[in-house]
Structure formats: structure tokens, C-alpha cells
Design a protein around this motif. Structure first.
Motif, PDB file in Angstrom:
ATOM      1  N   ILE A 213       0.861  -1.169   0.000  1.00 54.88           N
ATOM      2  CA  ILE A 213       0.000   0.000   0.000  1.00 54.88           C
ATOM      3  C   ILE A 213       0.901   1.224   0.000  1.00 54.88           C
ATOM      4  CG2 ILE A 213      -0.198   0.000   2.521  1.00 54.88           C
ATOM      5  CD1 ILE A 213      -3.027   1.140   2.200  1.00 54.88           C
ATOM      6  N   ARG A 214       0.601   2.146  -0.887  1.00 56.89           N
ATOM      7  CA  ARG A 214       1.381   3.366  -1.029  1.00 56.89           C
ATOM      8  C   ARG A 214       2.870   3.040  -1.164  1.00 56.89           C
ATOM      9  NH1 ARG A 214      -1.632   7.942  -0.236  1.00 56.89           N
ATOM     10  NH2 ARG A 214       0.203   9.174   0.251  1.00 56.89           N
ATOM     11  N   ALA A 215       3.719   3.535  -0.255  1.00 55.54           N
ATOM     12  CA  ALA A 215       5.166   3.366  -0.413  1.00 55.54           C
ATOM     13  C   ALA A 215       5.665   1.995   0.020  1.00 55.54           C
ATOM     14  CB  ALA A 215       5.903   4.443   0.380  1.00 55.54           C
ATOM     15  N   MET A 216       4.821   1.173   0.629  1.00 55.45           N
ATOM     16  CA  MET A 216       5.258  -0.117   1.148  1.00 55.45           C
ATOM     17  C   MET A 216       5.194  -1.194   0.080  1.00 55.45           C
ATOM     18  SD  MET A 216       3.562   0.063   4.956  1.00 55.45           S
ATOM     19  CE  MET A 216       2.060   0.847   4.388  1.00 55.45           C
ATOM     20  N   ARG A 217       6.188  -2.089   0.108  1.00 54.96           N
ATOM     21  CA  ARG A 217       6.237  -3.151  -0.892  1.00 54.96           C
ATOM     22  C   ARG A 217       6.932  -4.379  -0.323  1.00 54.96           C
ATOM     23  NH1 ARG A 217      11.403  -2.117  -4.260  1.00 54.96           N
ATOM     24  NH2 ARG A 217      12.511  -0.587  -2.996  1.00 54.96           N
ATOM     25  N   MET A 218       6.640  -5.512  -0.940  1.00 54.89           N
ATOM     26  CA  MET A 218       7.303  -6.770  -0.612  1.00 54.89           C
ATOM     27  C   MET A 218       8.267  -7.102  -1.738  1.00 54.89           C
ATOM     28  SD  MET A 218       6.188  -7.802   2.331  1.00 54.89           S
ATOM     29  CE  MET A 218       6.645  -9.540   2.374  1.00 54.89           C
ATOM     30  N   VAL A 219       9.461  -7.567  -1.376  1.00 55.21           N
ATOM     31  CA  VAL A 219      10.483  -7.934  -2.351  1.00 55.21           C
ATOM     32  C   VAL A 219      10.868  -9.390  -2.107  1.00 55.21           C
ATOM     33  CG1 VAL A 219      12.796  -7.467  -3.233  1.00 55.21           C
ATOM     34  CG2 VAL A 219      11.353  -5.572  -2.475  1.00 55.21           C
ATOM     35  N   PHE A 220      10.794 -10.209  -3.155  1.00 57.86           N
ATOM     36  CA  PHE A 220      11.118 -11.629  -3.062  1.00 57.86           C
ATOM     37  C   PHE A 220      12.282 -11.925  -4.008  1.00 57.86           C
ATOM     38  CE2 PHE A 220       6.580 -11.031  -2.401  1.00 57.86           C
ATOM     39  CZ  PHE A 220       6.361 -11.678  -1.191  1.00 57.86           C
ATOM     40  N   ASP A 221      13.411 -12.327  -3.457  1.00 59.64           N
ATOM     41  CA  ASP A 221      14.541 -12.796  -4.262  1.00 59.64           C
ATOM     42  C   ASP A 221      14.498 -14.317  -4.247  1.00 59.64           C
ATOM     43  OD1 ASP A 221      15.471 -10.260  -4.889  1.00 59.64           O
ATOM     44  OD2 ASP A 221      16.726 -10.124  -3.100  1.00 59.64           O
ATOM     45  N   ALA A 222      13.991 -14.885  -5.331  1.00 59.12           N
ATOM     46  CA  ALA A 222      13.737 -16.331  -5.403  1.00 59.12           C
ATOM     47  C   ALA A 222      14.839 -17.014  -6.209  1.00 59.12           C
ATOM     48  CB  ALA A 222      12.378 -16.594  -6.044  1.00 59.12           C
ATOM     49  N   THR A 223      15.340 -18.137  -5.677  1.00 65.34           N
ATOM     50  CA  THR A 223      16.421 -18.877  -6.322  1.00 65.34           C
ATOM     51  C   THR A 223      16.021 -20.331  -6.503  1.00 65.34           C
ATOM     52  OG1 THR A 223      18.033 -17.457  -5.194  1.00 65.34           O
ATOM     53  CG2 THR A 223      18.873 -19.459  -6.244  1.00 65.34           C
ATOM     54  N   ILE A 224      16.230 -20.861  -7.697  1.00 65.55           N
ATOM     55  CA  ILE A 224      16.041 -22.281  -7.970  1.00 65.55           C
ATOM     56  C   ILE A 224      17.407 -22.874  -8.283  1.00 65.55           C
ATOM     57  CG2 ILE A 224      15.596 -22.032 -10.456  1.00 65.55           C
ATOM     58  CD1 ILE A 224      13.679 -24.434  -8.184  1.00 65.55           C
ATOM     59  N   PHE A 225      17.680 -24.070  -7.728  1.00 61.21           N
ATOM     60  CA  PHE A 225      18.974 -24.715  -7.937  1.00 61.21           C
ATOM     61  C   PHE A 225      18.831 -25.921  -8.871  1.00 61.21           C
ATOM     62  CE2 PHE A 225      19.294 -22.639  -3.762  1.00 61.21           C
ATOM     63  CZ  PHE A 225      20.411 -21.839  -3.982  1.00 61.21           C
TER      64      PHE A 225
END
Length: 249
Positions: A213-225
Motif C-alpha cells: 500500500i502506497r510506499a510499502m512493498r514486498m520484495v522476493f529474491d527467489a532462487t532455484i537450484f
């Protein structure tokens, strides 16, 4: 005070000096008796064979065996120490105690020296089992493996992985946001440009962001091996608060 009642200040100072000296010397003597030697941190192995680049130490401070798994580490290099024919490249790392066992290592350059040699790189490889409380001495080598195709993270990501729930309050009003990691990754439109930090045959890592919402965000750094194991670094950010959509919700 009468002369007989006045203490001899020279004697008092001398006595205090002896006490202080003993307080300094006793711990040193005790430590010397108990330990008897200087403790030196383990040092990485020095390159000694053709193709050797730099030594690494893998430590397991735990009380049980650290099972083999893919790991990601960053490593700096001196100018001229490492040059890659392609980026990423598939080189070799081996246990100095068992040099005949070669392990593939994905090397992705992230910064360069003026002579185009690598200044900083991300290494991905499958570490051997590490016994409890032990240290493995590893050596990165320029011995290379054949060319390879990068992992397709959208295709290989499991259909069911994990849900992430974010819950907080605005005043007295609770709000919950749920993010299905599998849905976020596997439903990406075809031919979508991927923000790939890593993209190789041992590991591919992408970043997926979702607004809260507004300035807030979720960041997901996803890695597959390469063995289909996976990991996700999850960040909750409010670091664009001074942008056009920043401020209080």
C-alpha cells in the motif's frame, strides 16, 4: 596527626604499585598456564597447482553434520586474478584434502577491474558434507566445464512452495496481505524480462516485487537450484516513502 599516626606515603604508594602489578601479572600467568599457546585463525590454502585461483574455507560451527547443499557466496578478487571467457562461467572447486573430486561452481562476475579481470563475483556450488565443528579447505580452479543452458525458474519452480502473510495495523484496523510464492513466479507472463541476479545451470535467481500500500512493498529474491531445491530472501520495504506515493497510508 602525630608523627606516629601519619602513614609513610612512600610505603603506601609502593605497596599499591606491587598490588597493581600483581593484578596485571596474575591473569597473564593464569592464561599462560591454561592455554599455553597463541590461537591462530585457520588460513585458506595457497594456490599451488596449475589453474588454482584462490583458497576458501567452509566452516561448520554446529554440533551436527552440515549436509551437502547448494550455497551462494560473494568473493572479491585481486586485479588479474580471475578472467572469465563468458559470464557466467562454469569452473571448478575442490576439497584440498581430496583434490581428485571436482565440483562444478557457477561464477557470475558482478564488478570488474580496469584490466577487465573480475573484481567481485557470486559463486554457486554444492558444498560437501561438513562434519560438526570442522572446516573444509577448498580451492577455486580455472578448470572449466562444457557450456550450459541456464535454469528456467518459471518452469522449474514447484507448484506448491509457501505462502507469506504480512500483517500489521493502521491504528485499530488490522490488515493482512497474503502472497503465494508459486503463483507469483509461475504465473509470470511468457517472455517477461526477468530481473535475474543469477542465471546459470546451477542456479537462477530473480526478483519479484509486489506493492502493499502506497510506499510499502514486498520484495522476493527467489532462487532455484539444479537439484530443484529452492530458497527465497523476503524483504518488507518502506524505502520509497519520499517518492510521489510516499507518506502515511
Amino acid at each position: 596527626l602525630p608523627a606516629v599516626a601519619r602513614p609513610n606515603m612512600m610505603m603506601v604508594r609502593s605497596f599499591l604499585g606491587v598490588v597493581c602489578a600483581l593484578l596485571v601479572l596474575v591473569p597473564s600467568c593464569v592464561l599462560g598456564a591454561f592455554y599455553g599457546q597463541t590461537l591462530v585463525a585457520p588460513r585458506p590454502a595457497t594456490p599451488s597447482n596449475t589453474g588454482d585461483i584462490v583458497g576458501l574455507l567452509l566452516q561448520n560451527p554446529g554440533s551436527s553434520v552440515l549436509a551437502s547443499r547448494y550455497i551462494i557466496i560473494g568473493h572479491p578478487f585481486y586485479e588479474g586474478q580471475l578472467k572469465l571467457s563468458s559470464n557466467p562461467s562454469l569452473l571448478t572447486i575442490y576439497d584440498v584434502a581430496a583434490p581428485s573430486t571436482k565440483i562444478q561452481v557457477q561464477v557470475t562476475a558482478k564488478a570488474y577491474h580496469n584490466d577487465t579481470s573480475v573484481r567481485h563475483a557470486v559463486l554457486v556450488f554444492k558444498q560437501p558434507d561438513i562434519p560438526a565443528g570442522q572446516t573444509l579447505s577448498m580451492m577455486l580452479s580455472s578448470d572449466s566445464f562444457a557450456s550450459f543452458l541456464p535454469l528456467d525458474i518459471v518452469l522449474r519452480w514447484p507448484s506448491t512452495s509457501a505462502n507469506v502473510n504480512l500483517q500489521f495495523r493502521f491504528g485499530d484496523s488490522p490488515a493482512t496481505f497474503t502472497y503465494d510464492l508459486s503463483s507469483l513466479i509461475k504465473t509470470m507472463p511468457a517472455n517477461t524480462p526477468l530481473d535475474a541476479w543469477l542465471q546459470g545451470s546451477l542456479a537462477t535467481q530473480i526478483r519479484v516485487e509486489r506493492s502493499v500500500i502506497r510506499a510499502m512493498r514486498m520484495v522476493f529474491d527467489a532462487t532455484i537450484f539444479a537439484d530443484d531445491s529452492w530458497c527465497v530472501d523476503i524483504q518488507y520495504r518502506n524505502d520509497i516513502a519520499f517518492g510521489t506515493i510516499g507518506g502515511n497510508p
